[in-house]
Design a protein around this motif. Sequence first.
Motif, short mmCIF file in Angstrom:
data_model
loop_
_atom_site.label_atom_id
_atom_site.label_comp_id
_atom_site.label_asym_id
_atom_site.label_seq_id
_atom_site.Cartn_x
_atom_site.Cartn_y
_atom_site.Cartn_z
N ASP A 128 0.83 -1.20 0.00
CA ASP A 128 0.00 0.00 0.00
C ASP A 128 0.86 1.25 0.00
OD1 ASP A 128 -2.68 0.45 -0.33
OD2 ASP A 128 -3.02 1.02 1.75
N GLU A 129 2.05 1.18 0.59
CA GLU A 129 2.98 2.31 0.49
C GLU A 129 3.38 2.54 -0.97
OE1 GLU A 129 6.22 1.56 3.15
OE2 GLU A 129 5.23 2.64 4.78
N ILE A 130 3.57 1.45 -1.72
CA ILE A 130 3.87 1.59 -3.14
C ILE A 130 2.69 2.23 -3.86
CG2 ILE A 130 4.24 0.31 -5.29
CD1 ILE A 130 5.93 -1.68 -3.75
N ARG A 131 1.47 1.76 -3.56
CA ARG A 131 0.27 2.34 -4.21
C ARG A 131 0.20 3.85 -3.96
NH1 ARG A 131 -2.14 -2.29 -1.73
NH2 ARG A 131 -2.63 -3.93 -3.25
N VAL B 96 2.81 5.67 -5.96
CA VAL B 96 2.43 5.71 -7.37
C VAL B 96 1.34 6.75 -7.60
CG1 VAL B 96 1.34 4.40 -9.25
CG2 VAL B 96 3.13 3.34 -7.86
N ASP B 97 0.38 6.82 -6.69
CA ASP B 97 -0.68 7.83 -6.81
C ASP B 97 -0.09 9.24 -6.84
OD1 ASP B 97 -2.63 5.91 -6.85
OD2 ASP B 97 -3.10 6.05 -4.71
N ILE B 98 0.89 9.49 -5.97
CA ILE B 98 1.54 10.79 -5.92
C ILE B 98 2.29 11.07 -7.22
CG2 ILE B 98 3.38 12.12 -4.80
CD1 ILE B 98 2.58 10.71 -2.17
N ALA B 99 3.05 10.06 -7.69
CA ALA B 99 3.84 10.23 -8.92
C ALA B 99 2.93 10.47 -10.12
CB ALA B 99 4.72 9.01 -9.14
N LYS B 100 1.83 9.76 -10.20
CA LYS B 100 0.89 9.96 -11.33
C LYS B 100 0.31 11.37 -11.32
CE LYS B 100 -2.02 6.55 -10.87
NZ LYS B 100 -3.19 5.66 -11.16
N ILE C 41 11.27 4.07 -4.56
CA ILE C 41 10.58 2.98 -5.26
C ILE C 41 11.23 2.77 -6.62
CG2 ILE C 41 8.39 2.16 -6.20
CD1 ILE C 41 8.37 2.36 -3.19
N GLU C 42 11.74 1.57 -6.86
CA GLU C 42 12.32 1.23 -8.16
C GLU C 42 11.22 0.73 -9.10
OE1 GLU C 42 15.98 -1.13 -8.19
OE2 GLU C 42 16.04 -0.90 -6.01
N TYR D 19 0.38 8.46 5.99
CA TYR D 19 1.39 8.06 5.01
C TYR D 19 2.75 8.64 5.39
CZ TYR D 19 3.96 7.64 0.66
OH TYR D 19 4.91 7.36 -0.26
N ARG D 20 3.79 7.86 5.20
CA ARG D 20 5.15 8.34 5.45
C ARG D 20 5.97 8.13 4.18
NH1 ARG D 20 8.59 3.99 6.43
NH2 ARG D 20 7.55 2.00 6.68
N PRO D 21 7.01 8.91 3.96
CA PRO D 21 7.88 8.67 2.82
C PRO D 21 8.45 7.26 2.90
CG PRO D 21 8.37 10.78 3.81
CD PRO D 21 7.44 10.08 4.74
N VAL D 22 8.38 6.51 1.81
CA VAL D 22 8.73 5.10 1.88
C VAL D 22 10.21 4.84 1.82
CG1 VAL D 22 6.55 4.37 0.89
CG2 VAL D 22 8.47 4.85 -0.62
N SER D 23 11.00 5.80 1.43
CA SER D 23 12.43 5.57 1.28
C SER D 23 13.15 5.74 2.61
CB SER D 23 13.02 6.56 0.26
OG SER D 23 14.42 6.52 0.30
N ARG D 24 13.79 4.67 3.06
CA ARG D 24 14.58 4.76 4.28
C ARG D 24 15.69 5.80 4.13
NH1 ARG D 24 17.03 -0.75 6.12
NH2 ARG D 24 14.86 -1.08 6.72
N LYS D 25 16.30 5.81 2.95
CA LYS D 25 17.36 6.78 2.69
C LYS D 25 16.82 8.20 2.83
CE LYS D 25 20.65 8.26 -0.84
NZ LYS D 25 21.13 8.06 -2.22
#
Length: 326
Positions: free
Chosen positions: A169-172, A175-179, A197-198, A278-284
């Motif tokens: 769901d974090e990926i979803r 993706v919603d944000i990127a779209k 996200i790769e 929601y939180r930013p999904v990238s640990r980096k």
Amino acid sequence: MATTKLGNTKSASRAIHYAEKRAVEKSGHNCDIDYAKSNFKELRMLYGKDDGIQAHTIIQSFKPDEVTPGQANEIGLELAKSVAKDYQVAIYTHADKEHIHNHIVINSVNIENGKKYHSNKEQRDVIKNENDRICQEKGLSVVLEKKAPIRYTAAEKSLIEKGKISWKDEIRQAVDIAKARTSDFNSFSEVLDKMGIETKLRGETLSYKHPEANKWVRGSKLGHDYELEGIERGFERQLTASQTRTQSIDWNEYERTNQLQSANVGNRAPERTDRTAYRPVSRKYREEQRELEQANESRHEHEQSKQPEPKPQSRAIRRSELGPER
């Protein structure tokens, strides 16, 4: 009606070898089907284009018991002539599953001018439309594909009931944000990459990789909105609505966008809730944010330490205040 699935390969010989050894019927367009491997390679070498993508593939699947292997191969050949007129094409029909299907292999180089075949959105639409037309003309049944916008596994639903969010769901949400911010696939991938996200695209198959799950998941497993077709339709809506500009990513923007996206997604999928922010999904990304905050705090403390302490006020002491002399 037959359905189609597109792909590509860097080894045309391997694709032909796999398709040929299981074939019960085979035919060729602009090539000798018994020497398809060598015919394909000779043409690529002639134009000096033997590197990179060597062939494009179409898997054309038919409804069980609707066609014979011979009929299926004829339909595949007709499709090949329609969508790859000036290319070499090998068509192999398999009957080793409950449904008969064709493996159509298209050489990447045009026989007339040496230009490479491009499997872009327009060409994919041409293949789908031509496939539908040919099948309808031959009286084959229409297959209605189910395209759920979002697909949840039982495990994900269980997490949602507990007020938790899954990595899928974090990926979803990413993706919603990127779209919402982009209107082409390259920009879309770049925005996702900044979030950690790769993306991987092979033919029509779009996959995503979460930085903390360390595994790939296909868009089709997340829902139709996260497949290539759903992403491209989102781009079309963006271009129709307004010109989109890519913006820099920060925490506040994530929060604002997530509120909008949650509202929109909530209308189409009751399972999605706002119980978990929601939180930013990238640990980096999160580590960089923490380092930035610590650096800002250290700089502030350093600036405070450099400021001079206020001097105590002094005043002249009058003789009368000292008392009488002794």
